[in-house]
Design an enzyme around this catalytic site. Structure first.
Site, mmCIF file in Angstrom:
data_model
loop_
_atom_site.group_PDB
_atom_site.id
_atom_site.type_symbol
_atom_site.label_atom_id
_atom_site.label_comp_id
_atom_site.label_asym_id
_atom_site.label_seq_id
_atom_site.Cartn_x
_atom_site.Cartn_y
_atom_site.Cartn_z
ATOM 1 N N TYR A 1 -3.938 -9.283 15.551
ATOM 2 C CA TYR A 1 -3.892 -8.347 14.334
ATOM 3 C C TYR A 1 -5.017 -7.378 14.538
ATOM 4 C CZ TYR A 1 -4.630 -6.558 9.825
ATOM 5 O OH TYR A 1 -4.735 -5.585 8.564
ATOM 6 N N SER B 1 -8.527 -0.788 9.529
ATOM 7 C CA SER B 1 -8.657 -1.786 8.637
ATOM 8 C C SER B 1 -10.198 -2.090 8.795
ATOM 9 C CB SER B 1 -7.976 -3.172 8.635
ATOM 10 O OG SER B 1 -8.728 -4.265 8.284
ATOM 11 N N ASP C 1 13.539 1.319 11.715
ATOM 12 C CA ASP C 1 12.523 0.321 12.435
ATOM 13 C C ASP C 1 11.994 1.459 13.332
ATOM 14 O OD1 ASP C 1 11.159 -1.335 14.278
ATOM 15 O OD2 ASP C 1 12.791 -2.559 14.226
ATOM 16 N N ILE D 1 0.798 -1.264 0.025
ATOM 17 C CA ILE D 1 0.056 -0.068 0.049
ATOM 18 C C ILE D 1 0.978 1.238 -0.062
ATOM 19 C CG2 ILE D 1 -1.815 1.337 1.182
ATOM 20 C CD1 ILE D 1 -2.931 -1.174 2.282
ATOM 21 N N LYS E 1 1.196 -7.659 9.505
ATOM 22 C CA LYS E 1 -0.268 -7.848 9.035
ATOM 23 C C LYS E 1 -0.971 -9.241 8.736
ATOM 24 C CE LYS E 1 0.939 -7.517 4.157
ATOM 25 N NZ LYS E 1 0.696 -7.116 2.779
ATOM 26 N N TYR F 1 -9.623 0.568 5.548
ATOM 27 C CA TYR F 1 -9.761 -0.183 4.405
ATOM 28 C C TYR F 1 -10.522 -1.414 4.172
ATOM 29 C CZ TYR F 1 -5.075 2.099 4.562
ATOM 30 O OH TYR F 1 -4.265 2.842 4.977
ATOM 31 N N PHE F 2 -11.250 -1.591 3.238
ATOM 32 C CA PHE F 2 -11.721 -2.893 2.930
ATOM 33 C C PHE F 2 -10.811 -4.016 2.330
ATOM 34 C CE2 PHE F 2 -16.106 -2.383 4.757
ATOM 35 C CZ PHE F 2 -15.872 -1.399 5.216
ATOM 36 N N LYS G 1 -5.185 -3.149 15.500
ATOM 37 C CA LYS G 1 -5.629 -2.145 14.650
ATOM 38 C C LYS G 1 -6.572 -1.262 15.314
ATOM 39 C CE LYS G 1 -3.869 -2.811 10.514
ATOM 40 N NZ LYS G 1 -2.962 -1.739 10.268
#
Ligand code: UD1
Length: 340
Positions: free
Chosen positions: A150, A125, A59, A13, A85, A178-179, A154
């Site tokens: 995960y 997400s 990092d 992305i 992810k 985001y979808f 988010k």
């Protein structure tokens, strides 16, 4: 000219967002630790733009390094993608996810605040909505308990941003939910490059079509949907990237209506797994080897976005058709395989 820091900017992305930001007149500093990608997309971005970009190999879990980065560059806005992810891996190793995904974001916000960067965009997400029967989901829909560490990172990162915006004068935040991002840049110079066996549908399809995987498993055809397969909202990666440009512009131009805002980034159209497979075959003129397999644990039956708020507030709308997007995904896979 405004400068945007894109953390995780060498990934799938982040690389598309970098291209769209620069083509919209922003300067970009790309930061990545290359823990989950190689240089392919970063090199592709430079090729598309025909210029060199500042690249910081850091990092963000290293707070001193984050601080140095903000001290070196004058950053007007930061988009934070840098995170792990893989849903399955997060279940197997939650500390890896809580450690990395939360700490890096805390450090980014801390360094931004210290150096006077007041605009923070978080890459969230649709996973935060979980299983819901009120569809499509709006930004007001209640978040369900996360089904994986995960997903939990988010939700927690959204909360961290919300709380920081509330507590610290002058900090603004946007979370984009985001979808399902799919497809590749029309140049086929950047795209999704999963390591190992892909967990997501479209890279699994393209790798099956190219012969890297033997057969696609369609996880369940007994869901309560028109054709029995799950429904998702597949959003083209370039459209998705443009939503980031709109959101950054809203922040830097002080057009926000609240200090913390959330937007769904999707098409608003549900598509079934079967429909996606059939469209892929049709648009690329090939036959895909697939079979029906048992349901995958933690999959939700259906989710798609209500995009009214993003459309009106961001002045953004998805434009590419599913056909175009699936053709771009295939062009990228073929280029990777050296077949085009
Ligand atoms: C997944 C993640 C989500 C993450 C998103 C990023 C899970 C449970 N959720 O969403 O948290 O934000 O990716 O893009 O992993 N499918 C198959 N065969 C396959 C792969 C997938 O049939 O080999 C089906 C799935 O059952 C699902 C659909 O395709 O119905 C989409 O799957 P996927 O691409 O993995 O995305 P999500 O599960 O929606």
């Amino acid at each position: 000219m405004k400068t945007v820091l894109v953390s995780g900017g060498a990934g799938y992305i982040g690389s598309h967002v970098t291209v769209e930001l620069i083509q919209s007149g922003y300067d970009v500093v790309v930061a990545d630790n290359f823990s989950n990608c190689d240089r392919t997309c970063f090199n592709g971005v430079e090729k598309i733009l025909d210029r060199k970009l500042p690249l910081e190999e850091i990092d963000f879990c290293d707070s001193k390094a984050a601080d140095r980065l903000f001290a070196t560059h004058k950053i007007d806005a930061v988009i934070h993608f840098a995170a792990f992810k893989a849903v399955g891996e997060s279940v197997a190793d939650p500390l890896k996810y809580y450690g990395n995904n939360l700490e890096s974001f805390v450090n980014v916000i801390g360094a931004a605040r210290k150096h006077g960067c007041s605009n923070i965009l978080f890459s969230s997400s649709a996973t935060v909505y979980g299983e819901t029967d009120k569809l499509p989901v709006t930004e007001q829909s209640e978040r369900q308990p996360a089904t994986s560490p995960y997903g939990n990172t988010k939700q927690i990162c959204e909360d961290i941003l919300r709380d920081c915006v509330k507590a610290y004068e002058g900090i603004h935040g946007i979370a984009l939910r985001y979808f399902n991002p799919i497809g590749a840049h029309p140049s086929a110079l950047i795209g999704e490059l999963p390591r190992g066996v892909p967990a997501n549908l479209v890279p699994y399809i393209t790798q099956t079509a190219i012969g890297k995987r033997e057969c696609l498993s369609i996880f369940g055809n007994d869901y309560p949907t028109p054709d029995g397969t799950c429904l998702r909202d597949y959003i083209d990666i370039v459209d998705l990237a443009r939503a980031h440009v709109a959101a950054v512009t809203r922040m830097v131009d002080s057009k926000m209506k609240a200090d913390y805002e959330i937007f769904n980034v999707g098409t608003g159209k549900p598509v079934s797994v079967m429909e996606l497979v059939t469209t892929f075959e049709k648009v690329n003129n090939l036959k895909l080897n697939y079979r029906i397999a048992p349901r995958r644990a933690v999959d939700v039956t259906a989710i798609w976005a209500d995009t009214a708020v993003a459309n009106s507030e961001l002045g953004w709308k998805a434009t590419r058709t599913l056909e175009e997007t699936l053709a771009s995904a295939w062009a990228w896979e073929k280029r990777l395989a050296g077949k085009e």
